[in-house]
Design an enzyme around this catalytic site. Structure first.
Site, mmCIF file in Angstrom:
data_model
loop_
_atom_site.group_PDB
_atom_site.id
_atom_site.type_symbol
_atom_site.label_atom_id
_atom_site.label_comp_id
_atom_site.label_asym_id
_atom_site.label_seq_id
_atom_site.Cartn_x
_atom_site.Cartn_y
_atom_site.Cartn_z
ATOM 1 N N HIS A 168 -4.720 -0.209 10.123
ATOM 2 C CA HIS A 168 -5.113 -1.507 9.014
ATOM 3 C C HIS A 168 -6.329 -1.405 8.182
ATOM 4 C CE1 HIS A 168 -1.563 -2.582 11.672
ATOM 5 N NE2 HIS A 168 -1.116 -3.376 10.832
ATOM 6 N N ILE A 220 0.800 -1.216 -0.062
ATOM 7 C CA ILE A 220 -0.124 -0.037 -0.035
ATOM 8 C C ILE A 220 0.909 1.166 -0.005
ATOM 9 C CG2 ILE A 220 -1.923 -1.070 1.126
ATOM 10 C CD1 ILE A 220 -1.110 0.315 3.757
ATOM 11 N N ASP A 221 2.059 1.115 0.423
ATOM 12 C CA ASP A 221 3.067 2.584 0.541
ATOM 13 C C ASP A 221 3.604 2.809 -0.646
ATOM 14 O OD1 ASP A 221 2.619 1.521 3.170
ATOM 15 O OD2 ASP A 221 4.507 0.493 3.360
ATOM 16 N N GLY A 278 2.221 4.564 5.278
ATOM 17 C CA GLY A 278 3.105 4.844 4.284
ATOM 18 C C GLY A 278 4.500 4.620 4.561
#
Ligand code: F6P
Length: 343
Positions: free
Chosen positions: A273, A127-128, A171
């Site tokens: 999360h 997701i980062d 992130g």
């Protein structure tokens, strides 16, 4: 030909879409066999695996998480880790391994390939969005959508109470989620790890927003740092097996600082999360599916030690080592664009 699959590191939406595409293409077009290793590198380390076929991957495209499970196991830290992995791959008669992971999981794949000849193909996820070799990783778009929706919702409650709302997003050491969701959600301040922030300046933006009779939303990346300080951590002792400290805490700290310096009531929302859970966006399903198709094509070509990557509209192959060589961070120019809307 038998192909092993594993998903390692933090989970993210789209992992199942990769697994489905790999198995569908591999079985239909090449009559390959598949086995899925459980829980990242723990699977090949402990010999924990099961057969994957087309019925096993039906219906998983829109499902978040990973049917294979995940972990942050670092086999290179285990005594005899490499030997155990090689033995288990040989026992399972695995000819090639498709490794779906971020910097850490792919870093292990690169070393296993380069130093021990394990035939690996990498698929980038996180997701980062902080892998420099690919324009985007899947999971990022979903996380940005979730964070943007949260910011939209926080605007109305902030306005009702004329409070400051600080939103802490994930992130790690890159500010991509903060930048994209903050811009899309109309945040009044966006703080990213790439640019140390000045508390006086932040408070100035907050105050000017109140002066215009609106309530400010401050989006802060978990890795953002004040100019004259370090990472603000809730639990500085918590580390994973790759040595990464557990980030989070800057949102709470910032709200307290803003409240005491401006006299305005402030609250914090830590999205945590939630950003990684649930169904993938259409873009992430599309990207993950294409990555899966191209990963199996690399196996077919015997092109090991490579990672699939998005470059413009194309999926290309890059050396696995390149995938982990450099962190992709937010450039100054992009952050400067976002600053137009601060205050
Ligand atoms: O790398 C993905 C990520 O979600 C980061 O944004 C975050 O710092 C970290 O993983 C959280 O890790 P864990 O799932 O171990 O709490």
């Amino acid at each position: 030909m038998r192909v092993g699959l594993l998903t390692g590191g933090g989970d993210c939406p789209g992992l199942n879409a990769v697994i489905r595409a790999v198995v569908r293409k591999g079985v239909q077009d090449h009559a390959y066999d598949f086995i899925g290793y459980r829980d990242g590198w723990r699977g090949p380390l402990q010999g924990s695996a099961s057969r994957l076929d087309i019925p096993a991957v039906r219906g998983i495209l829109p499902r978040g998480g990973t049917i294979l499970g995940s972990s942050r196991t670092n086999p290179l830290k285990e005594p005899d880790g490499v030997r155990r992995i090689r033995e288990n791959l040989a026992k399972d008669e695995v000819d090639a391994l498709i490794v779906i992971g971020g910097e850490d999981t792919l870093g292990v794949a690169a070393r296993l390939h380069e130093e021990h000849g394990v035939r690996c193909v990498g698929v980038p996820k996180t997701i980062d969005n902080d892998l420099s070799a690919t324009d985007y990783t899947f999971g990022f778009d979903t996380a940005v959508n979730i964070a943007t929706e949260a910011i939209d919702r926080l605007h109305t409650t902030a306005e009702s109470h004329m409070r400051v709302l600080v939103v802490e997003v994930m992130g790690r050491h890159a500010g991509w989620i903060a930048l994209h969701s903050g811009l899309a959600g109309g945040a009044n301040v966006i703080l990213v790890p790439e640019q140390r922030f000045d508390l006086d300046e932040v408070c100035g933006w907050v105050t000017s927003r109140f002066r215009a009779s609106y309530a400010p939303i401050v989006v802060v990346a978990e890795g953002a740092m004040p100019k004259d300080g370090d990472l603000v951590l809730k639990d500085a002792a918590a580390h994973d097996s790759f040595g990464h400290v557990r980030l989070s805490g800057v949102g709470e700290w910032l709200a307290k600082e803003i409240e005491s310096r401006t006299g305005k009531e402030a609250r914090t929302t830590v999205l945590g999360h939630v950003q990684r859970g649930g169904t993938p966006s259409a873009f992430d399903r599309w990207l993950a599916t294409r990555f899966g198709l191209h990963a199996i094509a690399a196996v077919r070509d015997g092109d090991y030690g490579r990672m699939v990557a998005l470059r413009g509209p194309d999926v290309v192959r890059v050396p696995l080592g390149e995938a982990t060589a450099r962190l992709k961070t937010v450039p100054d120019a992009l952050y400067a664009e976002a600053r137009t809307f601060f205050g």
